[in-house]
Scaffold this active site. Structure first.
Site, PDB file in Angstrom:
ATOM      1  N   GLY A 218     119.402   1.765  51.904  1.00 28.19           N
ATOM      2  CA  GLY A 218     118.117   1.365  51.327  1.00 28.19           C
ATOM      3  C   GLY A 218     117.081   2.454  51.583  1.00 28.19           C
ATOM      4  CG  ASP A 219     114.076   2.034  53.309  1.00 26.65           C
ATOM      5  OD1 ASP A 219     113.464   1.204  52.630  1.00 26.65           O
ATOM      6  OD2 ASP A 219     114.468   1.826  54.467  1.00 26.65           O
TER       7      ASP A 219
ATOM      8  CG  HIS B 256     111.141  -0.841  45.435  1.00 26.38           C
ATOM      9  ND1 HIS B 256     112.264  -0.220  45.876  1.00 26.38           N
ATOM     10  CD2 HIS B 256     111.547  -1.860  44.665  1.00 26.38           C
ATOM     11  CE1 HIS B 256     113.318  -0.842  45.379  1.00 26.38           C
ATOM     12  NE2 HIS B 256     112.916  -1.847  44.653  1.00 26.38           N
TER      13      HIS B 256
ATOM     14  CB  THR C 171     120.922  -7.539  52.785  1.00 27.10           C
ATOM     15  OG1 THR C 171     119.873  -8.486  52.538  1.00 27.10           O
ATOM     16  CG2 THR C 171     121.627  -7.168  51.483  1.00 27.10           C
TER      17      THR C 171
ATOM     18  N   GLY D 213     109.235  14.979  45.156  1.00 26.29           N
ATOM     19  CA  GLY D 213     107.902  14.499  45.522  1.00 26.29           C
ATOM     20  C   GLY D 213     107.814  13.024  45.184  1.00 26.29           C
TER      21      GLY D 213
END
Ligand code: GDP
Length: 426
Positions: free
Chosen positions: A11-12, A40, A237, A415
Site C-alpha cells: 500500500g501507499d 490516498h 487486510t 513528483g
C-alpha cells in the site's frame, strides 16, 4: 473499457496520484474494496487532500465516483470527506453508493479497538477503523446492507439479534459497555438520511455504462501483499486488494477488465506489523522517511511513521504477477535522487538458499535480504517529461527493476503532482 489501478506492494504506492491523473480520461471511478482504513494523498489545483473513502477521481466535474458493493462503507466519514471537498472549493462531486454496500457500524470500530487492546503486544497494528470486525460480520451474515435501511419493519428485529451476540462478547470477553438496540437503530436511521440521495443499483449502472463504451477505472486500496489470500497472512487486510476482486466488488464481468495498472514504488514502505524483508532502520531509514512521498512517509490515516526499506524485487515481482499486471506505474522515483548508491533487494536467503519467488509467511519470516547496489543519479528529476531526458543511472535503475520484475514499466512518476509523469512507450 474498464481499467484497474492497484498496488504491487504494502500500500501507499501512490495509487491516488495515478488515479487522479488517469481519471482525466475516465467517466466513472469505482472503489471496490477496503474502507476508510487507508488514505490516498492527492495534490492538485484545489489543494492537498487525504481521501479515505471517496474515490480519487472526485476532482473532475465530468466523472462519476462510485462506492461499490465491496467497500466497507463508513457513512459519517464519507460525508465528512464530501464536506471537506466542498469547503475547499471542489465543484459538487457526482457520487453513487451501491445499494449492496455494507456499512461500518460504530461498534465495529469499538470491537477493533477492544481486540487490539486485548492482543497487546501481539496486536495487528490495525488502523482501528473497524475493518476486520466489519468484514467478519459481512461473511458471518450479520452485516447491514444499504438496501436494508429501507426495510424499517424487519430492521429492528435484526438489530436485536445482532446485539444479542455482540453483547455476550462485550460483557464476557472485553468487559465493556453493552449495545442498546434502540441506539443502533437511531445510528442506522442517521445513515439512511445521509446516504439516501446517492443509493444506486451500481452493477446495473456499470453494466449499462460498459454497453455505452464508457471509460471506467477501478481504484484499489492497499496492495498485493495485504491481500487476505495472497498476502502476508495474517498481517493482511480483510478484503481482497487484487484487480480480480474489482469484478466482484464493483459487480462487473471479470472479462471486461482490460488494463491492470499496478502501482509500484521505487523504494519500500509499510505500515502495521508483519515481515518486511528489505526493511532498513536507524538514520538510513529516518532520512528516506523524511524525504519520502510528499512531505515524509507518515500514514495518511493514522499519522504513524511508516516502516522503510529498499526496493524489493522479490515482493514486487510477486505483487505484480498476482495482480495480473499489464502496466507498471513506477512511483516516487524522484525521492531517491539524494543517494550515492541505491541498494535493491534482489533475492531472499531462506535456510541458506537464495530465491526470487515470494514465499508463504512462515518462510518469509526467516528470509534475509540479498542486496545488490546500483549507482545513484544524484540530482533532482522532477519536471522531466521525456524518458530519454532522465539521467543515465536513473534509466538504468528503472530498466534493472523492470527486467527483474518482468513487467513493463510504462509510467514513471517523478513528483506528487498530476503532471509529474513520464509516459514510456513499450
Ligand atoms: P496511495 O494510498 O497508494 O495513494 O499512497 P499514499 O497517498 O499513501 O502515498 C503516496 C504519497 O506519495 C503521497 O503523499 C503522494 O502525494 C506522494 N506521491 C505520489 N507519487 C509521487 C511521486 O512520484 N513523487 C513524490 N515525491 N511523491 C509522490
Amino acid at each position: 473499457m474498464v481499467n484497474a489501478i492497484v498496488g504491487a506492494n504494502w500500500g501507499d504506492e501512490g495509487k491516488g496520484k495515478i488515479t487522479d491523473m488517469l481519471a482525466g480520461e475516465a467517466d466513472i471511478i469505482v472503489r471496490f474494496q477496503g474502507g476508510a482504513n487507508a488514505g490516498h494523498t492527492i495534490v492538485n489545483k484545489y489543494g492537498k487532500f487525504a481521501l479515505h473513502i471517496v474515490p480519487s477521481g472526485i476532482f473532475y466535474d465530468h466523472t462519476t465516483s462510485i462506492i461499490g458493493n465491496g467497500v466497507a462503507l463508513n457513512v459519517p466519514k464519507l460525508f465528512e470527506e464530501l464536506e471537506d471537498l466542498k469547503a475547499k472549493g471542489v465543484p459538487s462531486p457526482r457520487i453513487l453508493v451501491s445499494d449492496r454496500a455494507q456499512m461500518v457500524m460504530s461498534y465495529h470500530i469499538l470491537f477493533d479497538q477492544y481486540e487490539e487492546e486485548r492482543l497487546g503486544k501481539h496486536s495487528f497494528g490495525s488502523t482501528k477503523s473497524g475493518i476486520a470486525p466489519f468484514y467478519s460480520d459481512k461473511f458471518a451474515k450479520i452485516g447491514f446492507q444499504v438496501s436494508e435501511l429501507f426495510e424499517e419493519d424487519s430492521l429492528m428485529e435484526k438489530i436485536e439479534r445482532v446485539c444479542d451476540t455482540k453483547n455476550v462478547i462485550l460483557e464476557h470477553l472485553y468487559h465493556k459497555p453493552l449495545l442498546d438496540p434502540k441506539e443502533i437503530y437511531r445510528e442506522l436511521m442517521g445513515y439512511k438520511e445521509m446516504v439516501a440521495p446517492y443509493v444506486c443499483d451500481v452493477s446495473l449502472f456499470l453494466w449499462n455504462a460498459i454497453q455505452e463504451g464508457k471509460n471506467i477505472l477501478l481504484e484499489g486500496q492497499l496492495g498485493s501483499l495485504k491481500d487476505p489470500d495472497h498476502g502476508i497472512y495474517p498481517m493482511v487486510t480483510s478484503s481482497s486488494t487484487l484487480a480480480a476482486y474489482g469484478a466482484i466488488g464493483a459487480g462487473i464481468p471479470p472479462y471486461e477488465i482490460g488494463k491492470i495498472i499496478t502501482v509500484c514504488k521505487a523504494y519500500s514502505s509499510a505500515v502495521g506489523a508483519g515481515a518486511f524483508v528489505s526493511e532498513i532502520f536507524g538514520e538510513e531509514a529516518d532520512e528516506l522517511r523524511r524525504r519520502g512521498g510528499d512531505g515524509g512517509e507518515y500514514g495518511a490515516t493514522t499519522g504513524r511513521p511508516r516502516r522503510m526499506g529498499w526496493f524489493d524485487v522479490v515482493a514486487s515481482k510477486y505483487g505484480c504477477r498476482i495482480q495480473g499486471t499489464t502496466d507498471v506505474a513506477f512511483t516516487v522515483l524522484d525521492v531517491l535522487g539524494y543517494l550515492d548508491k541505491i541498494p535493491v533487494c534482489v533475492g531472499y536467503e531462506i535456510d541458506g538458499k537464495v530465491t526470487t519467488d515470494f514465499p508463504t509467511t512462515s518462510l518469509l519470516n526467516k528470509a534475509k535480504p540479498v542486496l545488490e547496489t546500483l549507482p545513484g543519479w544524484k540530482c533532482d528529476i522532477r519536471g522531466i517529461r521525456e524518458y530519454e531526458e532522465l539521467p543515465e543511472n536513473c534509466r538504468k535503475y528503472i530498466e534493472f527493476v523492470e527486467e527483474r520484475i518482468g513487467f513493463p514499466i510504462t509510467m514513471i512518476s517523478n513528483g506528487p503532482g498530476r503532471d509529474d509523469i513520464i509516459f514510456r512507450k513499450k
